[in-house]
Motif scaffolding. Structure first.
Motif, short mmCIF file in Angstrom:
data_model
loop_
_atom_site.label_atom_id
_atom_site.label_comp_id
_atom_site.label_asym_id
_atom_site.label_seq_id
_atom_site.Cartn_x
_atom_site.Cartn_y
_atom_site.Cartn_z
N TYR A 225 0.85 -1.20 0.00
CA TYR A 225 0.00 0.00 0.00
C TYR A 225 0.88 1.25 0.00
N TYR A 282 -17.13 -9.50 11.92
CA TYR A 282 -16.78 -10.79 12.49
C TYR A 282 -18.03 -11.48 13.05
N ARG A 348 -4.70 -13.71 10.02
CA ARG A 348 -3.74 -13.83 8.92
C ARG A 348 -2.88 -12.57 8.80
N ASP A 351 -2.54 -5.61 12.22
CA ASP A 351 -1.90 -4.31 12.46
C ASP A 351 -1.72 -4.20 13.98
N HIS A 395 2.40 -6.80 12.10
CA HIS A 395 3.15 -5.66 11.55
C HIS A 395 2.81 -4.33 12.20
N TYR A 397 2.77 -0.38 10.78
CA TYR A 397 2.93 0.48 9.59
C TYR A 397 3.93 1.59 9.87
#
Ligand SMILES: O=c1ccn([C@H]2C[C@H](O)[C@@H](COP(=O)(O)O)O2)c(=O)[nH]1
Length: 502
Positions: A225, A282, A348, A351, A395, A397
């Motif tokens: 991105y 969800y 999967r 953030d 991860h 960002y």
């Protein structure tokens, strides 16, 4: 510019951070700091705003924001929300306002990069590739207002929404220097890329440890991105003692608050109708998407078979490969051991800075609900076990690096210090003595102190190695302590002195 009478629909086309913005079709950009962007977007009609986004970093984020605004000249108004203490502490909103009020001057960043420096008491940079004349034009063309509450921001946006103006120019795009995002944020320490394990008592505490682990050893990779993130693969987080009412630190440094979580829990626990163009929730995946209520299924399963290892809920639909926006949370598994119910969730992609804490609170609420229902309906009173998340791509960002570093600086060491003082290594304790010129080490269980192994020898290094190889999950500070004590015992024997374990 002349006002145009017909109602226009504008499409915001971001050059940067597309995944972190909420889009509308209006002409007002809304910028929040720590305040969750959804908290404001949900109070607006999409036709009333162009985009809502969170600006974390004045040193990196403002430049990307300005690039996006230059690419979207239909944005004529900005509302900058400086609502919370965290917003004001971060300073990104203040620095952005200073850009519009006072402009920039040529200078260098802290890392020595040649850039435009915002005339502000807070450090903020804009890439040199954007010409000054363009920055000056942007400052002239946009009307900018500051709001100190969500209510005020909403009313400002609504008042701008009633005016329609022509775009101030044509979309502009400027080259990016190659080093943006990648340099200057290399991992501080080498480390394993796959399969880290982190444990904490609360979600807040665990979050700080996760942020520290990724920031110090994560691999820097492109996000897909137009940016970078720092990543570890298959990071397991074990939260052992989150209280039922949830723990939020005072002042709250988490990127979500109690009100947000109250709302968010419904997205996990409750069904939601399928609405075209609206992403999954969800709750919808769990309650109805597969024509089954999976939450009900696992409750029934465990009441009928408390030892079942098949209390599974699945959120991934094989059709998810065929379209974008697939769920990040994919698999939930529940297990009863020693009368406590643990919940393991696999995500999967996660953030870890902006979303993990909310994901964890939501999952904890689901775990509590299932525990309560098993009690009510099955008469089986279970304790809440740990919440475990397995984040496959874990991860942070790049636009959160500044904040992440600040969180580590302000909170990490404190958490570790208090943990180390508790001497609570699950592998137990080591009692060290000397006897007939030998070092004797007794390993005892953490609870009752029962002796489970005895080691003896003369050499501190060989003993340390043996104990560590027999107990590979020994906590690092415990291993260091053990090594020091064994060395002291060895020296005491050599010098014919008495050894006392400290
Ligand atoms: O519950 C969620 C939903 C989303 N994300 C994050 C993970 C990724 O950073 C991004 C989703 O991007 P895709 O993998 O869908 O492209 O949002 C979470 O962490 N938790």
């Amino acid at each position: 510019m002349t006002a145009i009478s017909k109602v226009s629909q504008f499409q915001y086309k971001p050059l940067h951070k597309p995944n972190q913005l909420i889009y509308g079709t209006g002409q007002t950009g809304v910028i929040t700091g720590w305040t969750i962007k959804d908290a404001i977007a949900k109070k607006l009609n999409p036709s009333e705003f162009a985009v809502v986004g969170q600006l974390y970093s004045p040193t990196r984020g403002i430049s990307l924001l300005i690039r996006n605004l230059l690419a979207n000249p239909h944005v004529r108004y900005l509302v900058i929300l400086n609502a919370t203490k965290e917003d004001r502490n971060a300073g990104s909103g203040t620095c952005l306002l200073d850009f519009f009020h006072h402009g920039v001057e040529e200078g260098t960043s802290d890392t020595g990069r040649h850039c435009w420096v915002i005339r502000s008491s807070i450090k903020g940079y804009i890439d040199m590739e954007i010409p000054l004349v363009i920055l000056e034009q942007l400052r002239r063309e946009l009307s900018v207002a500051e709001a100190d509450s969500i209510t005020q921001a909403v009313s400002l946006v609504k008042s701008y929404g009633s005016k329609t103006q022509e775009p101030w120019g044509t979309p502009l795009e400027f080259p990016m220097a190659n080093d943006v995002g990648e340099s200057g944020c290399a991992p501080l320490k080498p480390g394993a890329r796959y399969g880290h394990r982190i444990e904490g008592r609360t979600i807040a505490e665990t979050w700080v440890k996760i942020i520290h682990r990724i920031k110090t050893t994560g691999t820097i990779r492109p996000t897909g991105y137009d940016g970078y993130w720092q990543e570890l693969i298959d990071l397991m987080a074990v939260v052992t003692e989150e209280p039922p009412e949830f723990y939020f630190p005072e002042p709250n440094y988490l990127p979500c608050d109690r009100d947000f979580i109250q709302e968010y829990i419904h997205q996990i626990l409750d069904d939601a109708p399928v609405v075209e163009g609206v992403k999954y929730t969800y709750g919808q995946r769990l309650r109805s998407w597969f024509k089954r209520d999976q939450i009900e299924q696992v409750i029934t399963k465990l009441i009928g078979e408390i030892d079942a290892a098949s209390a599974v809920m699945s959120l991934w639909d094989v059709k998810d490969h065929e379209k974008g926006g697939s769920p990040c949370l994919n698999h939930i598994w529940l297990r009863v051991v020693d009368n406590e119910l643990s919940l393991t969730a696999t995500l999967r992609s996660n953030d870890m800075f902006s979303a993990w804490a909310a994901n964890a609170f939501g999952l904890r609420a689901l775990q509590q609900y299932i525990t309560d229902q098993i009690g009510k309906r099955g008469g089986i009173q279970l304790k809440m076990g740990p919440l475990i998340t397995v984040s496959q791509s874990a991860h942070i960002y790049d636009d959160c690096y500044d904040y992440a570093n600040r969180i580590i600086q302000n909170h990490y060491q404190q958490i570790i210090n208090s943990e180390q003082k508790q001497y609570a290594d699950p592998i137990g304790n080591f009692l060290i003595e000397t006897e007939n010129n030998n070092i004797i080490v007794k390993q005892t269980t953490p609870g009752s102190g029962e002796v489970i192994a005895t080691y003896s020898g003369k050499n501190a290094m060989s003993l340390s190695r043996k104990i560590c190889s027999d107990n590979p999950s020994i906590q690092p500070s415990h291993a260091v302590y053990l090594g020091i004590e064994l060395e002291k015992a060895m020296i005491a024997i050599k010098e014919d002195k008495t050894y006392h374990q400290l």
